[in-house]
Each structure stands twice: as C-alpha cells, then as structure tokens.
Write a protein that holds these residues in place. Structure first.
Motif, PDB file in Angstrom:
ATOM      1  N   ARG A  95       0.743  -1.227   0.443  1.00 46.10           N
ATOM      2  CA  ARG A  95      -0.051   0.302  -0.209  1.00 46.10           C
ATOM      3  C   ARG A  95       0.586   0.751  -0.629  1.00 46.10           C
ATOM      4  O   ARG A  95       1.817   1.212   0.454  1.00 46.10           O
ATOM      5  CB  ARG A  95      -1.054  -0.204   1.307  1.00 46.10           C
ATOM      6  CG  ARG A  95      -2.218   1.716   0.763  1.00 46.10           C
ATOM      7  CD  ARG A  95      -3.119   0.710   2.283  1.00 46.10           C
ATOM      8  NE  ARG A  95      -2.596   0.684   3.879  1.00 46.10           N
ATOM      9  CZ  ARG A  95      -2.432   1.305   4.668  1.00 46.10           C
ATOM     10  NH1 ARG A  95      -3.547   2.410   4.605  1.00 46.10           N
ATOM     11  NH2 ARG A  95      -2.284   1.325   5.906  1.00 46.10           N
ATOM     12  N   GLN A  97       0.255   5.719  -0.991  1.00 48.41           N
ATOM     13  CA  GLN A  97      -0.221   7.428  -0.656  1.00 48.41           C
ATOM     14  C   GLN A  97       0.524   8.395  -1.470  1.00 48.41           C
ATOM     15  O   GLN A  97       1.878   8.363  -1.242  1.00 48.41           O
ATOM     16  CB  GLN A  97      -0.861   7.243   0.379  1.00 48.41           C
ATOM     17  CG  GLN A  97      -1.345   6.133   0.894  1.00 48.41           C
ATOM     18  CD  GLN A  97      -1.962   6.228   2.779  1.00 48.41           C
ATOM     19  OE1 GLN A  97      -1.447   7.635   3.305  1.00 48.41           O
ATOM     20  NE2 GLN A  97      -3.114   6.284   2.789  1.00 48.41           N
ATOM     21  N   GLY A 100      -3.775  12.812  -1.239  1.00 46.11           N
ATOM     22  CA  GLY A 100      -4.987  12.362  -1.773  1.00 46.11           C
ATOM     23  C   GLY A 100      -5.469  11.434  -2.516  1.00 46.11           C
ATOM     24  O   GLY A 100      -6.433  10.862  -2.692  1.00 46.11           O
ATOM     25  N   GLU A 102      -4.237   6.798  -2.706  1.00 43.46           N
ATOM     26  CA  GLU A 102      -3.897   5.492  -1.801  1.00 43.46           C
ATOM     27  C   GLU A 102      -3.825   4.181  -3.184  1.00 43.46           C
ATOM     28  O   GLU A 102      -4.896   3.946  -4.204  1.00 43.46           O
ATOM     29  CB  GLU A 102      -4.757   4.933  -0.432  1.00 43.46           C
ATOM     30  CG  GLU A 102      -4.200   3.702  -0.541  1.00 43.46           C
ATOM     31  CD  GLU A 102      -5.725   3.038   0.295  1.00 43.46           C
ATOM     32  OE1 GLU A 102      -5.325   3.826   1.267  1.00 43.46           O
ATOM     33  OE2 GLU A 102      -6.494   1.747   0.401  1.00 43.46           O
ATOM     34  N   THR A 123      -7.855   4.598  -4.936  1.00 44.25           N
ATOM     35  CA  THR A 123      -9.162   4.979  -4.218  1.00 44.25           C
ATOM     36  C   THR A 123      -8.827   6.434  -3.830  1.00 44.25           C
ATOM     37  O   THR A 123      -7.518   6.841  -3.622  1.00 44.25           O
ATOM     38  CB  THR A 123      -8.845   4.482  -2.222  1.00 44.25           C
ATOM     39  OG1 THR A 123      -8.686   3.133  -3.108  1.00 44.25           O
ATOM     40  CG2 THR A 123     -10.018   4.606  -2.167  1.00 44.25           C
ATOM     41  N   ASN A 124     -10.006   7.054  -4.051  1.00 34.81           N
ATOM     42  CA  ASN A 124      -9.417   8.506  -3.762  1.00 34.81           C
ATOM     43  C   ASN A 124     -10.100   9.049  -2.387  1.00 34.81           C
ATOM     44  O   ASN A 124     -11.103   8.730  -1.987  1.00 34.81           O
ATOM     45  CB  ASN A 124     -10.446   9.462  -4.516  1.00 34.81           C
ATOM     46  CG  ASN A 124     -11.040  10.461  -4.830  1.00 34.81           C
ATOM     47  OD1 ASN A 124      -9.878  11.631  -3.733  1.00 34.81           O
ATOM     48  ND2 ASN A 124     -11.932  10.817  -5.477  1.00 34.81           N
ATOM     49  N   ARG A 125      -8.592   9.434  -1.870  1.00 37.45           N
ATOM     50  CA  ARG A 125      -9.064   9.693  -0.891  1.00 37.45           C
ATOM     51  C   ARG A 125      -9.025  11.261  -0.334  1.00 37.45           C
ATOM     52  O   ARG A 125      -8.528  11.902   0.630  1.00 37.45           O
ATOM     53  CB  ARG A 125      -7.596   9.205   0.299  1.00 37.45           C
ATOM     54  CG  ARG A 125      -7.359   7.975   0.045  1.00 37.45           C
ATOM     55  CD  ARG A 125      -8.710   7.081   1.456  1.00 37.45           C
ATOM     56  NE  ARG A 125      -8.057   5.759   1.071  1.00 37.45           N
ATOM     57  CZ  ARG A 125      -9.509   4.451   1.682  1.00 37.45           C
ATOM     58  NH1 ARG A 125     -10.392   5.253   1.546  1.00 37.45           N
ATOM     59  NH2 ARG A 125      -8.658   3.397   1.415  1.00 37.45           N
ATOM     60  N   GLY A 126      -9.039  11.905  -1.514  1.00 34.08           N
ATOM     61  CA  GLY A 126      -9.457  13.438  -0.768  1.00 34.08           C
ATOM     62  C   GLY A 126      -9.933  14.205  -1.463  1.00 34.08           C
ATOM     63  O   GLY A 126     -11.451  13.333  -1.159  1.00 34.08           O
ATOM     64  N   GLU A 127     -11.144  15.134  -1.499  1.00 33.94           N
ATOM     65  CA  GLU A 127     -11.889  16.345  -0.831  1.00 33.94           C
ATOM     66  C   GLU A 127     -12.498  15.837  -2.210  1.00 33.94           C
ATOM     67  O   GLU A 127     -13.323  15.990  -2.831  1.00 33.94           O
ATOM     68  CB  GLU A 127     -11.681  17.414  -0.163  1.00 33.94           C
ATOM     69  CG  GLU A 127     -11.674  17.115   1.031  1.00 33.94           C
ATOM     70  CD  GLU A 127     -10.812  18.011   1.762  1.00 33.94           C
ATOM     71  OE1 GLU A 127     -11.866  19.296   0.704  1.00 33.94           O
ATOM     72  OE2 GLU A 127     -11.444  18.031   3.373  1.00 33.94           O
ATOM     73  N   THR A 265     -14.899  10.510  -3.508  1.00 31.32           N
ATOM     74  CA  THR A 265     -14.123  10.377  -2.817  1.00 31.32           C
ATOM     75  C   THR A 265     -15.057   9.732  -1.925  1.00 31.32           C
ATOM     76  O   THR A 265     -15.748   8.811  -2.046  1.00 31.32           O
ATOM     77  CB  THR A 265     -14.372  11.336  -1.364  1.00 31.32           C
ATOM     78  OG1 THR A 265     -14.136  12.532  -2.025  1.00 31.32           O
ATOM     79  CG2 THR A 265     -13.754  10.991   0.052  1.00 31.32           C
ATOM     80  N   GLY A 266     -13.197   8.540  -2.101  1.00 29.29           N
ATOM     81  CA  GLY A 266     -14.002   7.247  -1.320  1.00 29.29           C
ATOM     82  C   GLY A 266     -14.239   5.576  -2.060  1.00 29.29           C
ATOM     83  O   GLY A 266     -14.174   4.594  -1.680  1.00 29.29           O
ATOM     84  N   SER A 268     -13.377   3.201  -5.571  1.00 36.85           N
ATOM     85  CA  SER A 268     -12.131   3.331  -5.630  1.00 36.85           C
ATOM     86  C   SER A 268     -11.784   2.001  -7.684  1.00 36.85           C
ATOM     87  O   SER A 268     -13.452   2.157  -7.645  1.00 36.85           O
ATOM     88  CB  SER A 268     -11.374   1.894  -4.855  1.00 36.85           C
ATOM     89  OG  SER A 268     -10.937   2.301  -3.686  1.00 36.85           O
TER      90      SER A 268
END
Length: 708
Positions: A95, A97, A100, A102, A123-127, A265-266, A268
C-alpha cells in the motif's frame, strides 16, 4: 497474514519457482522493482515506480506518450505491506499513498510458478473527484542498472501480430534498432518521451496485436514474459530511459481507447489483471508462462479429459446443416472415434440467411423436419456428446429479439444502437441482456441435452458505449467484465458443459477468456497448407491442450494431404471436420488412426511445454515444426510445405549429450522420414520426402546412458 509497516527504506520480496523479485522503497522514493534473481543469477535493474497513474490533474513529467513517469507515480510513498498464503499460493499487497490518493499493488502467485498476476487498486482519499486517465497494472525496469554504454544492447523482443486467417504471427527483433534510436537526450536533462507502444481497442482483443510478449538477454541470463488478461482494450509498452529500459502493462487508457473514470471521494477502481513470468532464458520464460496458465485455469473436467470434437462447419457444411446432411456425418464421425459432435452455424435459421437473424436461438423446422431432437438423439445413440454453435452476445438486425429487448440492453453511442455487419451487440451490464442469454443456454442444455457449446464472436463494436458510463471506454470495460462474470455464471450452473472459445477464428484469444474456457479454435483458415504456422505458434498464446487447430481432411485429397491435415491438429486439442462420410474405407481408417493417436497423446499434451526446434514459424516458411516436451519424451510435428532442402535440422539442445530414439507416430503407413542424431550438437536431421505437402509426427525418447 503478516503486515509490515515502515516509514524508512525497506524491501519486500516475491518468490516463485527459482525466481525472486525485490521491490524496494525509500523515505523519498516510491516502491520500485530493484532486483531480479533468475537461475541463480542476481541482476540489479533500472528502477522506476511499480505503480503508475495518470489523471486529469496529474500527468507525466516530462510530457510524453508513456504510461510511466507519472506525477502520481513519483509522489507515491510506502505505507505498509502484507503477505498471506496457504503454502500453495501467495499474495503480496503493498500500500502506498500520495496526496489524496491511495494505491494498493497486489501480486498473486502459485508457489511453484516463476510468475505472478498483478493488479492495482486506486482509491480517492481526497475531497475533490479524481479523474483517472490510466492505471498501469505493472511497471518495471528490466535492464542492468550497472550498464556502462547501451542499456538495451543484447536485448530482443518477441511479439505477435494477428489477423483473421493469419493468427499468431510472431517475430523477433533486437530492441536496439529503429524503435530506439540514439537521441543524445542526456543533453536535455530529461528522459525520452516515446516508447514502443502496442495497443488494442474494442473487443477483438487479439484482432491486430497480441497482448503478450517476451524480452530476453542471453548474456545476462534473463527473460521476462507477460500477458494482459483482458477481453477488451489494452496496452503494453517498452521504453528506454537515459538510465535503462522499462516495461509497462495496462488495460484501457484515455489516449488509446477513450477510457476515463471520475472517482468521487472514497471510491475505488481496480485495474485489469496482468501476469509476468521470469526465466533465465526465453524457453524458461515460455515454460513458466505455460505453468502459470495451468495454475490459474478454471478447474473443469475437460482440462484433462480433452475429448475429440467433430464440427460440421470447416470446409464441410459451412453453416448449412440439415438432418439429411448431418446423419451421414454423425455416423462417420462416430466410426473414426470422435467423442463430441458439434452442429455449427445455421441450425436456428429457416430463411437461408442466418447471419442477420441470430438472437432467438430456436431450432429451425425447415432444416430439421423431424425436429432437432432427432439429430441430437442420433448423436447420443452414436456414443457422442451433442453440441451447438452459439454467438450469444449479438442479435441480428432482422431478429425478433432486436425489438423484444429494451434498447438499453444494447451497446449504444449517442442514443443509437451500435450496428456492425448487420448485428446489434448486447450490453451484458443490463439485466435483460444477461437474462436473455442465460435463458438461451439453460434452455439448450435442458431441452436438447447439449454438453458442448462452440461460442463464437464475429463482430467488434468499437471503443465502447456512452450509455450509463463515464466514458465510452468505461462502458466497454464494464461490459467486458460483465461478459466474464456471465461465463463464470454459466459454468457454475452447468459444471460439465464444455465451452469452446471461438471468436471469428481467434480474434479474442486473451487469457481472461481462455482461463475460463476449455479450448480455442486457432483460426478460420481454410487452406490446409497455410495452417501449420498458426497451429505451431498457438502454444505461445494458450495452453497446448486448448489449441484446437482444424484437421479437415477431404475425400479428394491424396494420402499425404490427408495426413498433413491430421498432423496439423495432433499436438493440441484434436478438432476434426471434413466429409468423412464420402471417404473410402481406407481414408476413414487413416482418420481413425489419427484420432486414436490424439487420444493416446492427451496426457502428454496436458503436461507438456512447447518448443520450436526449427525456430519460430514464419508465415511463408517451407518447413514448420512444433515440439511438446514432457516426462522425458518429446513429440514433434514437422510440416513440409514447399521447395526446400529435404534435410530438416531440428535443434534439441535439451537432449545434447544423450542418445535418443526417433519413431514416427503418424502416419505409420507412408514412407518413413529417416533421421540422424548428433548427440554432440543436439541436432536431429530429418530426411523428408520430395513430395509436398507432407507432414510427420515423431516421438523422441531419451535412451539410458550406457554403463561404464
């Protein structure tokens, strides 16, 4: 499962067979392949990010056509990794990063296989939305990191082109050449921008180029082979940086196939699977790829049973079956020992124009006055399993199904259904499309007791569909994955059903399909003298036991010509056609002898590794040869097609220094081809006959070394 978390430099290791790959990272560098061990030799390789992602907001530096040197790839940093397995299989997940984002790289492998399957989940970890343009499933450098002058020197590429009637044409070329000229790019301070880029769009995944290849360097003792396991658009590229060469593998991209995907956001996305194998030589890499395919193939009784199939189409009924034509063929096929009898195209058509009427898949009443059951019963009474041709993913423009299904059940562009060669194309993401073809298969199995389906696929709908999709490429990717899910569902419901992957010859012979389906008809080529290079090259693209190269002898042929046709099918899945019912007793006996030999060879073929003792076949080669090696014995087929020296030199370096016995397996009654073995050089000289075309299948057995 074990999990390791580091914030400083570290290394994770993947190992399989006698090969090891080290993936390293630093506090300021992403995860990269840093070292390869093959055949006991250790090679530090040119290091590039193993995960490469291009998005709307983050492209490449410098700007280029490449998959690699992406901004995101350079920004990724190691977070943790875990390993799991049960002794037989192993999974390594790493994994990383970036701001924003992953990305998880997953490698899966069988412990005994020198290769792995790779995928990347982003995966979108940003806003803000993350708009993906490409996600490479695997990227690695392969050249010696310590090179002094020319990183690509000594490296060769083996790659394949394909076309209808001319499938699997392989060629070898040095990497140092026209594709990679000397650019003096060191003066710019940037890596080059170009690469050798090979792509496919649409759904004919092997219609132009093949999604696999091999690079090797005999001086370094390393070879890398790969395949992209996708039944849609794909891309592979080989490039040269100032400091070394790299390989990158991907599914669809924005640049090549109109694929882009906004991730909220969130959310994948998982890339298409690719597989990579490594060996100390090209032959070792081919053996590893063969082992990988066997390890990742869907379990099925047919994988080892390999029944002999008779199909009525090729150079025989050509899509015009009737009861009167079929009954004599059924009797003749049973007489020669066929175990499956497949009725090909046209069985559903009353009009005589079956191409544009497909879709309902109801038996014709005019072709079968006593009903299709009469013919199916005749097949079973003759001791064979009945089969039918089916092209489930299409609906003819004149079929009643075209108006019965909702328009949303078809691939569309701009609100219009896509038409290709008088056919609409179903969109298997839509439940009505899937329910329709599920009903068709279930009904044919239930009502007619079929145990075999020849699944054809004769059109390419293009880049995709914009209906219910972020892009046309996104629509096609969703549909392509739905096709695989549908196949899995059919085989789950009918675990004994044997499904052949026919695709207008072999226009969709990727491993996504072949890992699920029993066999692949290797071509629609009707000229028997042109078929040998297709048959001989097929085991590069698939398992030997899946390669169904047509053996279609005809009564007007000479004994040598009939034998030539039969030899073409022997070192694979034996697939017979031809007017056997019009043959003389002696001609049918010749076919029977080939069928018996095919049954005897099944166990050998299912364990064998392919090799090419006369070199990889070229389209116009006057002599073509294919060998299969297993259990201390080689079986070799040799075809003589044109004017050439009657002496054929077969290179067998794995037998050098041993004494061997060479015996003709087929045909046994025609003039034997005398052989001479030179144990010192590993060369078997075969003295062919002057007549052409002619072919023989030989068994080479290693003899015990004499005692001192």
């Amino acid at each position: 499962m074990t999990t390791t978390t580091l914030t400083t430099a570290g290394t994770a290791h993947w190992a399989g067979g006698d090969v090891e790959v080290s993936l390293s990272w630093g506090q300021d560098t992403p995860v990269r392949v840093s070292e390869i061990v093959a055949g006991g030799r250790r090679l530090a390789v040119h290091a590039i990010p193993a995960v490469e992602i291009i998005s709307a907001a983050n492209g490449s530096v410098p700007a280029s056509y490449r998959l690699v040197h992406s901004e995101i790839g350079a920004q990724l940093r190691y977070v943790d990794h875990d390993e799991s397995g049960d002794g037989a299989t192993r999974t390594l997940r790493i994994r990383q990063q970036a701001p924003g984002i992953e990305a998880v790289l997953e490698l899966r492998s069988d412990a005994d296989v020198a290769g792995f399957r790779a995928q990347v989940t982003v995966t979108n970890r940003g806003e803000e939305p993350l708009v993906l343009f490409s996600v490479a499933s695997w990227a690695m450098g392969f050249t010696d990191a310590a090179h002094d002058v020319d990183a690509l020197g000594g490296w060769s590429l083996l790659s394949g082109r394909s076309d209808w009637l001319a499938e699997g044409r392989w060629s070898e070329a040095p990497l140092r050449g026209p594709d990679f000229p000397d650019l003096a790019e060191h003066l710019t301070g940037h890596n080059p921008r170009g690469a050798l880029i090979v792509t496919s769009d649409g759904t004919w995944s092997t219609g132009r180029h093949l999604p696999l290849g091999v690079i090797d360097n005999p001086d370094l003792g390393i070879a890398v082979a790969w395949q992209i396991e996708h039944n849609g658009a794909w891309r592979w590229e080989i490039g040269r940086d100032t400091d070394g060469g790299f390989l990158a593998l991907s599914g669809p991209t924005d640049t090549d196939s109109g694929w882009s995907l906004p991730l909220p956001t969130g959310a994948s996305f998982t890339s298409v699977p690719v597989s990579v194998v490594i060996g100390s030589s090209r032959q070792d890499a081919v053996a590893a790829l063969t082992a990988y395919r066997r390890a990742t193939r869907r379990p099925h009784p047919d994988n080892t049973a390999m029944p002999v199939v008779f199909n009525d189409y090729m150079n025989t009924l050509d899509g015009d079956p009737t009861t009167a034509k079929l009954l004599p063929l059924i009797a003749a096929a049973a007489e020669v020992g066929a175990e499956v009898f497949c009725i090909d195209a046209g069985w559903y058509d009353d009009s005589g124009h079956w191409w544009a009427s497909v879709g309902a898949w109801q038996p014709s009443t005019t072709r079968f006055p006593g009903g299709l059951h009469e013919v199916m019963d005749a097949i079973r009474a003759a001791g064979m399993v009945p089969g039918l041709w089916l092209e489930p993913e299409v609906v003819g423009i004149h079929s009643p199904v075209a108006d019965a299904l909702p328009r949303e059940a078809f691939l569309q562009r701009g609100g219009a259904r896509i038409v290709e060669h008088h056919r609409y194309h179903l969109d298997l993401r839509h439940p009505a499309a899937r329910e329709h073809i599920d009903e068709v298969v279930d009904r044919l199995v239930r009502d007619f007791g079929i145990g075999f389906i020849k699944m054809d696929y004769n059109i390419n709908p293009g880049p995709g569909t914009d209906l219910r999709a972020a892009s046309v490429g996104d629509g096609l990717l969703g549909h392509s994955r739905a096709v695989l899910d549908w196949i899995d569902g059919v085989l789950d419901r009918h675990p004994q059903l044997v499904v052949e992957n026919c695709s207008s010859g072999a226009m969709r012979q990727d491993w996504a399909m072949l890992s699920r389906l029993a066999m692949q008809s290797t071509s629609d080529q009707q000229d028997f003298t042109k078929y040998p290079p297709i048959a001989a090259a097929a085991p590069l693209s698939m398992l030997p036991e899946q390669a169904a190269s047509w053996a279609y002898p005809q009564p007007e042929m000479s004994d040598e010509e009939i034998s030539f046709c039969l030899v073409t099918g022997l070192l694979g899945r034996f697939y017979v056609s031809g007017y056997l019912n019009r043959m003389t007793d002696a001609q049918r006996l010749r076919v029977s002898e080939a069928v018996r030999l095919a049954k005897d060879l099944r166990t050998h073929i299912a364990d064998a590794v392919p090799f090419w003792p006369a070199g990889l076949p070229q389209w116009d080669d006057p002599v073509v040869a294919l060998g299969l090696r297993a259990d201390g014995a080689d079986v070799v087929s040799v075809w003589r097609r044109g004017d050439a020296d009657p002496r054929v030199a077969l290179s067998l370096p794995h037998l050098r220094g041993r004494e061997i016995s060479a015996v003709t397996l087929f045909p046994a009654d025609l003039p034997a081809w005398r052989t001479e073995w030179d144990a010192a050089t590993g060369i078997l000289t075969v003295h062919t006959t002057d007549s052409t075309p002619a072919a023989r299948t030989l068994r080479l057995t290693t003899l015990p070394n004499p005692t001192a």
